[in-house]
Structure formats: structure tokens, C-alpha cells
Scaffold this motif. Structure first.
Motif, PDB file in Angstrom:
ATOM      1  N   ASP A  24       0.827  -1.211   0.000  1.00  0.00           N
ATOM      2  CA  ASP A  24       0.000   0.000   0.000  1.00  0.00           C
ATOM      3  C   ASP A  24       0.863   1.264   0.000  1.00  0.00           C
ATOM      4  O   ASP A  24       0.536   2.248  -0.672  1.00  0.00           O
ATOM      5  CB  ASP A  24      -0.949   0.002   1.200  1.00  0.00           C
ATOM      6  N   VAL A  25       1.975   1.242   0.728  1.00  0.00           N
ATOM      7  CA  VAL A  25       2.893   2.388   0.749  1.00  0.00           C
ATOM      8  C   VAL A  25       3.470   2.597  -0.647  1.00  0.00           C
ATOM      9  O   VAL A  25       3.528   3.721  -1.147  1.00  0.00           O
ATOM     10  CB  VAL A  25       4.026   2.163   1.782  1.00  0.00           C
ATOM     11  N   GLU A  26       3.884   1.502  -1.279  1.00  0.00           N
ATOM     12  CA  GLU A  26       4.452   1.596  -2.631  1.00  0.00           C
ATOM     13  C   GLU A  26       3.401   2.086  -3.635  1.00  0.00           C
ATOM     14  O   GLU A  26       3.722   2.854  -4.538  1.00  0.00           O
ATOM     15  CB  GLU A  26       5.014   0.240  -3.077  1.00  0.00           C
ATOM     16  N   LYS A  27       2.161   1.643  -3.467  1.00  0.00           N
ATOM     17  CA  LYS A  27       1.094   2.094  -4.372  1.00  0.00           C
ATOM     18  C   LYS A  27       0.856   3.593  -4.235  1.00  0.00           C
ATOM     19  O   LYS A  27       0.610   4.282  -5.231  1.00  0.00           O
ATOM     20  CB  LYS A  27      -0.205   1.328  -4.083  1.00  0.00           C
ATOM     21  N   ALA A  28       0.930   4.102  -3.016  1.00  0.00           N
ATOM     22  CA  ALA A  28       0.752   5.540  -2.794  1.00  0.00           C
ATOM     23  C   ALA A  28       1.883   6.316  -3.469  1.00  0.00           C
ATOM     24  O   ALA A  28       1.643   7.343  -4.109  1.00  0.00           O
ATOM     25  CB  ALA A  28       0.710   5.834  -1.296  1.00  0.00           C
ATOM     26  N   GLU A  29       3.115   5.806  -3.362  1.00  0.00           N
ATOM     27  CA  GLU A  29       4.247   6.465  -4.018  1.00  0.00           C
ATOM     28  C   GLU A  29       4.096   6.397  -5.531  1.00  0.00           C
ATOM     29  O   GLU A  29       4.383   7.371  -6.236  1.00  0.00           O
ATOM     30  CB  GLU A  29       5.565   5.813  -3.596  1.00  0.00           C
ATOM     31  N   LEU A  30       3.629   5.261  -6.031  1.00  0.00           N
ATOM     32  CA  LEU A  30       3.423   5.095  -7.473  1.00  0.00           C
ATOM     33  C   LEU A  30       2.397   6.098  -7.994  1.00  0.00           C
ATOM     34  O   LEU A  30       2.571   6.679  -9.059  1.00  0.00           O
ATOM     35  CB  LEU A  30       2.969   3.660  -7.771  1.00  0.00           C
ATOM     36  N   ALA A  31       1.343   6.333  -7.227  1.00  0.00           N
ATOM     37  CA  ALA A  31       0.304   7.280  -7.640  1.00  0.00           C
ATOM     38  C   ALA A  31       0.881   8.692  -7.758  1.00  0.00           C
ATOM     39  O   ALA A  31       0.573   9.413  -8.714  1.00  0.00           O
ATOM     40  CB  ALA A  31      -0.851   7.258  -6.643  1.00  0.00           C
ATOM     41  N   VAL A  32       1.729   9.080  -6.819  1.00  0.00           N
ATOM     42  CA  VAL A  32       2.330  10.417  -6.871  1.00  0.00           C
ATOM     43  C   VAL A  32       3.272  10.519  -8.068  1.00  0.00           C
ATOM     44  O   VAL A  32       3.237  11.492  -8.824  1.00  0.00           O
ATOM     45  CB  VAL A  32       3.091  10.725  -5.556  1.00  0.00           C
ATOM     46  N   LEU A  33       4.122   9.512  -8.273  1.00  0.00           N
ATOM     47  CA  LEU A  33       5.079   9.538  -9.381  1.00  0.00           C
ATOM     48  C   LEU A  33       4.370   9.539 -10.733  1.00  0.00           C
ATOM     49  O   LEU A  33       4.823  10.194 -11.672  1.00  0.00           O
ATOM     50  CB  LEU A  33       6.031   8.348  -9.287  1.00  0.00           C
ATOM     51  N   SER A  34       3.268   8.829 -10.825  1.00  0.00           N
ATOM     52  CA  SER A  34       2.542   8.720 -12.093  1.00  0.00           C
ATOM     53  C   SER A  34       1.966  10.057 -12.550  1.00  0.00           C
ATOM     54  O   SER A  34       1.749  10.244 -13.748  1.00  0.00           O
ATOM     55  CB  SER A  34       1.418   7.688 -11.972  1.00  0.00           C
ATOM     56  N   THR A  35       1.744  10.966 -11.623  1.00  0.00           N
ATOM     57  CA  THR A  35       1.199  12.267 -12.016  1.00  0.00           C
ATOM     58  C   THR A  35       2.176  13.062 -12.875  1.00  0.00           C
ATOM     59  O   THR A  35       1.758  13.950 -13.618  1.00  0.00           O
ATOM     60  CB  THR A  35       0.809  13.125 -10.793  1.00  0.00           C
ATOM     61  N   TYR A  36       3.456  12.747 -12.805  1.00  0.00           N
ATOM     62  CA  TYR A  36       4.459  13.474 -13.577  1.00  0.00           C
ATOM     63  C   TYR A  36       4.757  12.830 -14.924  1.00  0.00           C
ATOM     64  O   TYR A  36       5.464  13.414 -15.744  1.00  0.00           O
ATOM     65  CB  TYR A  36       5.771  13.595 -12.780  1.00  0.00           C
ATOM     66  N   MET A  37       4.223  11.655 -15.161  1.00  0.00           N
ATOM     67  CA  MET A  37       4.466  10.958 -16.430  1.00  0.00           C
ATOM     68  C   MET A  37       3.510  11.500 -17.494  1.00  0.00           C
ATOM     69  O   MET A  37       2.363  11.826 -17.199  1.00  0.00           O
ATOM     70  CB  MET A  37       4.242   9.446 -16.269  1.00  0.00           C
ATOM     71  N   PRO A  38       3.981  11.582 -18.742  1.00  0.00           N
ATOM     72  CA  PRO A  38       3.079  12.019 -19.811  1.00  0.00           C
ATOM     73  C   PRO A  38       2.015  10.954 -20.063  1.00  0.00           C
ATOM     74  O   PRO A  38       2.159   9.804 -19.647  1.00  0.00           O
ATOM     75  CB  PRO A  38       4.001  12.181 -21.022  1.00  0.00           C
ATOM     76  N   LYS A  40      11.446   8.651 -28.622  1.00  0.00           N
ATOM     77  CA  LYS A  40      10.070   9.079 -28.905  1.00  0.00           C
ATOM     78  C   LYS A  40       9.079   8.566 -27.875  1.00  0.00           C
ATOM     79  O   LYS A  40       8.134   9.251 -27.512  1.00  0.00           O
ATOM     80  CB  LYS A  40       9.619   8.549 -30.273  1.00  0.00           C
ATOM     81  N   LEU A  41       9.274   7.314 -27.446  1.00  0.00           N
ATOM     82  CA  LEU A  41       8.264   6.663 -26.617  1.00  0.00           C
ATOM     83  C   LEU A  41       8.616   6.582 -25.132  1.00  0.00           C
ATOM     84  O   LEU A  41       7.798   6.102 -24.347  1.00  0.00           O
ATOM     85  CB  LEU A  41       8.010   5.241 -27.145  1.00  0.00           C
ATOM     86  N   ALA A  42       9.804   7.019 -24.750  1.00  0.00           N
ATOM     87  CA  ALA A  42      10.218   6.916 -23.354  1.00  0.00           C
ATOM     88  C   ALA A  42       9.206   7.600 -22.444  1.00  0.00           C
ATOM     89  O   ALA A  42       8.863   8.756 -22.642  1.00  0.00           O
ATOM     90  CB  ALA A  42      11.594   7.528 -23.166  1.00  0.00           C
ATOM     91  N   GLY A  43       8.734   6.860 -21.455  1.00  0.00           N
ATOM     92  CA  GLY A  43       7.774   7.403 -20.505  1.00  0.00           C
ATOM     93  C   GLY A  43       6.336   7.376 -20.982  1.00  0.00           C
ATOM     94  O   GLY A  43       5.422   7.598 -20.214  1.00  0.00           O
ATOM     95  N   ARG A  44       6.136   7.116 -22.263  1.00  0.00           N
ATOM     96  CA  ARG A  44       4.778   7.121 -22.808  1.00  0.00           C
ATOM     97  C   ARG A  44       4.299   5.720 -23.169  1.00  0.00           C
ATOM     98  O   ARG A  44       3.147   5.530 -23.525  1.00  0.00           O
ATOM     99  CB  ARG A  44       4.732   8.018 -24.042  1.00  0.00           C
ATOM    100  N   ALA A  45       5.231   4.752 -23.129  1.00  0.00           N
ATOM    101  CA  ALA A  45       4.875   3.377 -23.461  1.00  0.00           C
ATOM    102  C   ALA A  45       5.810   2.431 -22.711  1.00  0.00           C
ATOM    103  O   ALA A  45       6.943   2.790 -22.399  1.00  0.00           O
ATOM    104  CB  ALA A  45       5.000   3.148 -24.965  1.00  0.00           C
ATOM    105  N   ASP A  46       5.336   1.228 -22.441  1.00  0.00           N
ATOM    106  CA  ASP A  46       6.150   0.203 -21.800  1.00  0.00           C
ATOM    107  C   ASP A  46       7.137  -0.312 -22.851  1.00  0.00           C
ATOM    108  O   ASP A  46       6.739  -0.919 -23.844  1.00  0.00           O
ATOM    109  CB  ASP A  46       5.254  -0.927 -21.293  1.00  0.00           C
TER     110      ASP A  46
END
Length: 148
Positions: free
Chosen positions: A77-91, A128-134
Motif C-alpha cells: 500500500d505504501v508503494e502504491k501511494a508512491e506510485l500514484a504520486v510519481l505517475s502524475t508526472y508521467m506524460p 520518442k516513446l520513453a515514458g509514454r509506453a512500456d
């Protein structure tokens, strides 16, 4: 405003709001950014910052799966909360169709003929795709396109 400045402003806002979870995650991110600046003696661009965030997102996803497999939901759950914050900065992520179109365009642009040309195609696609695709999925799509 660049991504680095946006992160700094968000850290100040989290301090004012006393949002300790978000503040801790942003501090981890800023520490990673400063470490890269010091190690490589460069001024970070948005591309550098996105690469750092992407790496941290991957680490969080891996940790979540490991913690859940080990029955440690509290840590997951702690990691999921951190992931949610980090994901806001991804395109915004690209759709599967958009990724396939980019792969086809890169194969055509490089003149790739077979699996031996995979490095050329990935070299064109990665910036081109860094951060926008796996990139693992992109690699699989490139492999399939070059095999046919």
C-alpha cells in the motif's frame, strides 16, 4: 515551467498542506534528480527527469508485486501511494494502435529487414516513446514486426 520546476513547486505545496505521504515521495524524487546532476555534472532536462521518474515507477511496480506475493499488503500500500504520486508526472500513455503506428514508421524509416536490425529500430523509438509506453511491450512489437 519545466518538469523539474513543477516538482519543486509541488514539494512546496505538499509542505504547506502537510501532506507527508506526497512530500516524502517528492523528496525521494528530488534526491534522485540531484544525485544524477552531481554524478554526471549535467543540468537535467525534462527528458532526464522523465527517465528518472520512469525508473522509479518501474521499481515501485516491482516492489508492489513482490510485497503482495510475500503477503505484506501494508508495504504494498505504501508503494502504491508512491506510485500514484510519481505517475502524475508521467506524460499520457499512448494507445496500442499509436504504439503500433510508431513501430511501423520506425521500421520503414530505418529500412530494417530482419531481427538483426532491431537495435536500429529501438534506437529510433526509445527517445520518442520513453515514458509514454512500456518499452518491453514495444520491444515485443518490434520483434514481431521484424520477424514477418
Amino acid at each position: 515551467m519545466g518538469l523539474k520546476e513543477q516538482i519543486t513547486e509541488d514539494m512546496k505545496a505538499a509542505m504547506r498542506a502537510k501532506d507527508m505521504g506526497k512530500l516524502g515521495t517528492i523528496r525521494l524524487l528530488t534526491a534522485a534528480m540531484k544525485q544524477k546532476e552531481v554524478d554526471e555534472r549535467v543540468e537535467l532536462t525534462d527528458a532526464h527527469v522523465l527517465a528518472i521518474i520512469d525508473k522509479m515507477v518501474k521499481q515501485r511496480k516491482d516492489s508492489i508485486s513482490q510485497f503482495e506475493a510475500g503477503g505484506r499488503q501494508d508495504l504494498a500500500d505504501v508503494e502504491k501511494a508512491e506510485l500514484a504520486v510519481l505517475s502524475t508526472y508521467m506524460p499520457a500513455s499512448l494507445s496500442d494502435d499509436e504504439i503500433k503506428a510508431e513501430v511501423q514508421a520506425a521500421v520503414a524509416a530505418t529500412g530494417a529487414a530482419g531481427p538483426q536490425d532491431m537495435g536500429k529500430v529501438m534506437g529510433v523509438l526509445k527517445p520518442k516513446l520513453a515514458g509514454r509506453a512500456d518499452m518491453t511491450a514495444v520491444s515485443a512489437l518490434v520483434k514481431a514486426a521484424l520477424a514477418s
